[in-house]
Design a protein around this motif. Sequence first.
Motif, PDB file in Angstrom:
ATOM      1  N   UNK A  27      17.603  -2.199  20.802  1.00 31.80           N
ATOM      2  CA  UNK A  27      18.571  -2.070  19.715  1.00 31.80           C
ATOM      3  C   UNK A  27      18.144  -2.979  18.565  1.00 31.80           C
ATOM      4  N   UNK A  28      18.299  -2.486  17.357  1.00 30.94           N
ATOM      5  CA  UNK A  28      18.075  -3.317  16.177  1.00 30.94           C
ATOM      6  C   UNK A  28      19.406  -4.025  15.896  1.00 30.94           C
ATOM      7  N   UNK A  30      27.231  -1.084  25.692  1.00 29.92           N
ATOM      8  CA  UNK A  30      28.397  -0.237  25.419  1.00 29.92           C
ATOM      9  C   UNK A  30      28.530   0.122  23.961  1.00 29.92           C
ATOM     10  N   UNK A  31      27.668  -0.420  23.127  1.00 33.05           N
ATOM     11  CA  UNK A  31      27.808  -0.180  21.686  1.00 33.05           C
ATOM     12  C   UNK A  31      26.753   0.755  21.160  1.00 33.05           C
ATOM     13  N   UNK A  57      15.569  -5.893  18.683  1.00 25.49           N
ATOM     14  CA  UNK A  57      14.741  -6.074  17.498  1.00 25.49           C
ATOM     15  C   UNK A  57      15.635  -6.796  16.502  1.00 25.49           C
ATOM     16  N   UNK A  58      15.339  -8.050  16.259  1.00 25.82           N
ATOM     17  CA  UNK A  58      16.195  -8.898  15.440  1.00 25.82           C
ATOM     18  C   UNK A  58      16.068  -8.522  13.970  1.00 25.82           C
ATOM     19  N   UNK A  59      17.167  -8.160  13.354  1.00 31.45           N
ATOM     20  CA  UNK A  59      17.184  -7.809  11.934  1.00 31.45           C
ATOM     21  C   UNK A  59      17.861  -8.899  11.104  1.00 31.45           C
ATOM     22  N   UNK A  60      18.105 -10.059  11.705  1.00 29.85           N
ATOM     23  CA  UNK A  60      18.740 -11.162  11.005  1.00 29.85           C
ATOM     24  C   UNK A  60      17.745 -11.768  10.016  1.00 29.85           C
ATOM     25  N   UNK A 113      23.452  -2.322  14.912  1.00 26.55           N
ATOM     26  CA  UNK A 113      24.765  -2.932  15.098  1.00 26.55           C
ATOM     27  C   UNK A 113      24.709  -4.403  14.721  1.00 26.55           C
ATOM     28  N   UNK A 114      25.893  -4.988  14.605  1.00 27.49           N
ATOM     29  CA  UNK A 114      26.014  -6.406  14.290  1.00 27.49           C
ATOM     30  C   UNK A 114      26.653  -7.115  15.467  1.00 27.49           C
ATOM     31  N   UNK A 115      26.044  -8.226  15.865  1.00 24.99           N
ATOM     32  CA  UNK A 115      26.577  -9.084  16.915  1.00 24.99           C
ATOM     33  C   UNK A 115      27.050 -10.367  16.245  1.00 24.99           C
ATOM     34  N   UNK A 116      28.358 -10.616  16.292  1.00 26.18           N
ATOM     35  CA  UNK A 116      28.928 -11.806  15.673  1.00 26.18           C
ATOM     36  C   UNK A 116      29.104 -12.894  16.718  1.00 26.18           C
TER      37      UNK A 116
END
Length: 141
Positions: free
Chosen positions: A4-5, A140-141, A36-39, A64-67
């Motif tokens: 996942x990005x 799950x996302x 795959x880190x998009x930060x 997706x975004x992980x907060x």
Amino acid sequence: MFKRKVFVSFDFDRDRNYYYMLKAWNENPSIEFSIIDRTPAEIQSASVGVVKQVLSRKINEADLTLAIIGSDINAPHPDRWSIGCVNWQNYEIEKSLEVGKRVVGVRLDWRFKLPQAMERTGCRVADGFELDKILALLRKS
């Protein structure tokens, strides 16, 4: 394994060690954690417009975004009026939702409030920064 990005939203001053842990899990071949880190790297600009542009591009590149939800998730930033949100993390979450990205959260302590931007959306949130919980959120996302 499908990668996942992921754009990671976190408080650089207080919670960057948790971000670094994500990166360490991702680099360890014996751990089933693969993103795959998009930060973006730290953005060296005082211009709110430049920061928004970089963040928006990176959010759009992500699936997706992980907060990472720390104690100061809703602490007001001095430039909040220019940002358009209470702080940069809330901006990142709102921008992610605005462009149709899924948002999940990891609350570092169950007593921490959710980000204002996540309170009304029903985003999945796990309590406790644990590999299994984060993997479950990503799957799950």
